[in-house]
Design an enzyme around this catalytic site. Structure first.
Site, PDB file in Angstrom:
ATOM      1  N   GLY A 150       0.849  -1.186   0.000  1.00 46.34           N
ATOM      2  CA  GLY A 150       0.000   0.000   0.000  1.00 46.34           C
ATOM      3  C   GLY A 150       0.881   1.231   0.000  1.00 46.34           C
ATOM      4  O   GLY A 150       1.890   1.268  -0.690  1.00 46.34           O
ATOM      5  N   SER A 200       3.184   3.296   2.464  1.00 45.87           N
ATOM      6  CA  SER A 200       3.792   3.142   3.791  1.00 45.87           C
ATOM      7  C   SER A 200       3.663   4.378   4.678  1.00 45.87           C
ATOM      8  O   SER A 200       3.422   4.247   5.882  1.00 45.87           O
ATOM      9  CB  SER A 200       5.255   2.721   3.668  1.00 45.87           C
ATOM     10  OG  SER A 200       5.999   3.673   2.937  1.00 45.87           O
ATOM     11  N   CYS A 221       5.968  -5.573   0.510  1.00 44.10           N
ATOM     12  CA  CYS A 221       6.128  -4.286  -0.164  1.00 44.10           C
ATOM     13  C   CYS A 221       6.114  -3.136   0.849  1.00 44.10           C
ATOM     14  O   CYS A 221       7.083  -2.946   1.576  1.00 44.10           O
ATOM     15  CB  CYS A 221       5.096  -4.143  -1.275  1.00 44.10           C
ATOM     16  SG  CYS A 221       5.519  -2.883  -2.504  1.00 44.10           S
ATOM     17  N   ARG A 236      12.761   2.958  -1.068  1.00 43.93           N
ATOM     18  CA  ARG A 236      11.385   2.926  -1.584  1.00 43.93           C
ATOM     19  C   ARG A 236      11.365   2.984  -3.108  1.00 43.93           C
ATOM     20  O   ARG A 236      12.192   3.651  -3.722  1.00 43.93           O
ATOM     21  CB  ARG A 236      10.589   4.123  -1.054  1.00 43.93           C
ATOM     22  CG  ARG A 236      10.215   4.036   0.390  1.00 43.93           C
ATOM     23  CD  ARG A 236       9.569   5.315   0.875  1.00 43.93           C
ATOM     24  NE  ARG A 236       8.648   5.890  -0.085  1.00 43.93           N
ATOM     25  CZ  ARG A 236       7.468   6.393   0.209  1.00 43.93           C
ATOM     26  NH1 ARG A 236       7.048   6.389   1.447  1.00 43.93           N
ATOM     27  NH2 ARG A 236       6.707   6.916  -0.715  1.00 43.93           N
ATOM     28  N   ILE A 264       5.560  -4.440  -7.712  1.00 43.31           N
ATOM     29  CA  ILE A 264       4.807  -3.223  -8.027  1.00 43.31           C
ATOM     30  C   ILE A 264       5.350  -2.100  -7.147  1.00 43.31           C
ATOM     31  O   ILE A 264       5.170  -2.136  -5.929  1.00 43.31           O
ATOM     32  CB  ILE A 264       3.294  -3.411  -7.767  1.00 43.31           C
ATOM     33  CG1 ILE A 264       2.742  -4.596  -8.559  1.00 43.31           C
ATOM     34  CG2 ILE A 264       2.533  -2.121  -8.099  1.00 43.31           C
ATOM     35  CD1 ILE A 264       1.334  -5.011  -8.165  1.00 43.31           C
ATOM     36  N   ARG A 265       6.040  -1.146  -7.740  1.00 40.91           N
ATOM     37  CA  ARG A 265       6.651  -0.045  -6.972  1.00 40.91           C
ATOM     38  C   ARG A 265       7.391  -0.589  -5.753  1.00 40.91           C
ATOM     39  O   ARG A 265       7.285  -0.081  -4.639  1.00 40.91           O
ATOM     40  CB  ARG A 265       5.589   0.970  -6.537  1.00 40.91           C
ATOM     41  CG  ARG A 265       4.941   1.697  -7.694  1.00 40.91           C
ATOM     42  CD  ARG A 265       3.832   2.654  -7.260  1.00 40.91           C
ATOM     43  NE  ARG A 265       4.307   3.590  -6.255  1.00 40.91           N
ATOM     44  CZ  ARG A 265       3.601   3.954  -5.185  1.00 40.91           C
ATOM     45  NH1 ARG A 265       2.397   3.470  -4.978  1.00 40.91           N
ATOM     46  NH2 ARG A 265       4.085   4.820  -4.329  1.00 40.91           N
ATOM     47  N   HIS A 296       4.766  -9.147  -4.106  1.00 43.20           N
ATOM     48  CA  HIS A 296       3.378  -9.327  -3.660  1.00 43.20           C
ATOM     49  C   HIS A 296       2.923 -10.779  -3.812  1.00 43.20           C
ATOM     50  O   HIS A 296       2.276 -11.129  -4.806  1.00 43.20           O
ATOM     51  CB  HIS A 296       2.447  -8.426  -4.477  1.00 43.20           C
ATOM     52  CG  HIS A 296       2.563  -6.984  -4.155  1.00 43.20           C
ATOM     53  ND1 HIS A 296       1.811  -6.385  -3.176  1.00 43.20           N
ATOM     54  CD2 HIS A 296       3.360  -6.020  -4.665  1.00 43.20           C
ATOM     55  CE1 HIS A 296       2.124  -5.111  -3.099  1.00 43.20           C
ATOM     56  NE2 HIS A 296       3.068  -4.859  -3.994  1.00 43.20           N
ATOM     57  N   GLU A 353       0.535 -12.230  -2.387  1.00 42.27           N
ATOM     58  CA  GLU A 353      -0.926 -12.306  -2.302  1.00 42.27           C
ATOM     59  C   GLU A 353      -1.602 -12.123  -3.654  1.00 42.27           C
ATOM     60  O   GLU A 353      -2.792 -12.397  -3.795  1.00 42.27           O
ATOM     61  CB  GLU A 353      -1.457 -11.266  -1.298  1.00 42.27           C
ATOM     62  CG  GLU A 353      -1.435  -9.829  -1.780  1.00 42.27           C
ATOM     63  CD  GLU A 353      -0.070  -9.136  -1.754  1.00 42.27           C
ATOM     64  OE1 GLU A 353      -0.039  -7.927  -2.039  1.00 42.27           O
ATOM     65  OE2 GLU A 353       0.950  -9.788  -1.462  1.00 42.27           O
TER      66      GLU A 353
END
EC number: 4.3.3.6
Length: 187
Positions: free
Chosen positions: A46, A48, A78, A105, A133-134, A169, A171
């Site tokens: 998400g 942070s 992440c 980051r 993802i990022r 990720h 999940e």
């Protein structure tokens, strides 16, 4: 077994679904007292800085840190990795400081630079499809930190005692092995 998934912000629903597929009872944790109802916690991806700010507002930050330091199992993916890290090197922000890693980051690029790749994970019999993802990048880690997987010379899955972190990720895949690994840490 009852596992919490931090519902403060981020993709907590996907972790909840993954854990439920494994037959685990899941509680979406939003209040400090709910930490006492679970045997471990997942902190999702998400934003942070938003997560930390809200955790402090609802008094979850200090209670969570205290529990982790006394052996409470936690898994951060992440942004969750960033929250649990000792230091964020490229952005001034608070973190829980419960795993001896330094992270950068968004090191793998912006949202449009997201990618999937097969990685080897220690103890897994076949490769694992990791989704970035990022994603944060681990730029340094302490001697007590075990590296479980590496991508392009950077650790992407690490463990220190009862703290597990992933740059990627798990999940968002159908592969339950990383979540199963976390559950084995809780038992």
């Amino acid at each position: 077994m009852k596992i919490g998934v931090s519902g403060i912000q981020g993709d907590f629903r996907e972790h909840k679904v993954m854990l439920e597929r494994l037959g685990v009872e899941v509680l979406v944790v939003r209040k400090p007292e709910e930490l006492d109802e679970v045997e471990g916690l997942v902190i999702p991806g998400g934003e942070s800085t938003t997560m930390i700010r809200i955790m402090k507002m609802v008094n979850l930050y200090e209670k969570l840190k205290e529990k982790i330091l006394s052996g409470f199992p936690v898994f951060g993916t992440c942004a969750g990795m960033i929250l649990l890290s000792k230091e964020v090197v490229n952005f001034k922000q608070d973190s829980l400081g419960v795993i001896d890693i330094k992270v950068e980051r968004n090191a793998y690029g912006r949202q449009v630079d997201s990618f999937e790749t097969d990685v080897e994970i220690k103890g897994f019999d076949k490769s694992y499809r990791a989704i970035f993802i990022r994603a944060p990048k681990v730029v340094d880690y302490g001697n007590d930190v075990e590296v479980l997987s590496i991508y392009e010379d950077a650790p992407i899955l690490l463990r220190q005692k009862k703290v597990l972190v992933a740059s990627f990720h798990p999940e968002l895949t159908e592969d339950t092995r990383v979540h199963e690994y976390f559950l084995s840490m809780v038992k």
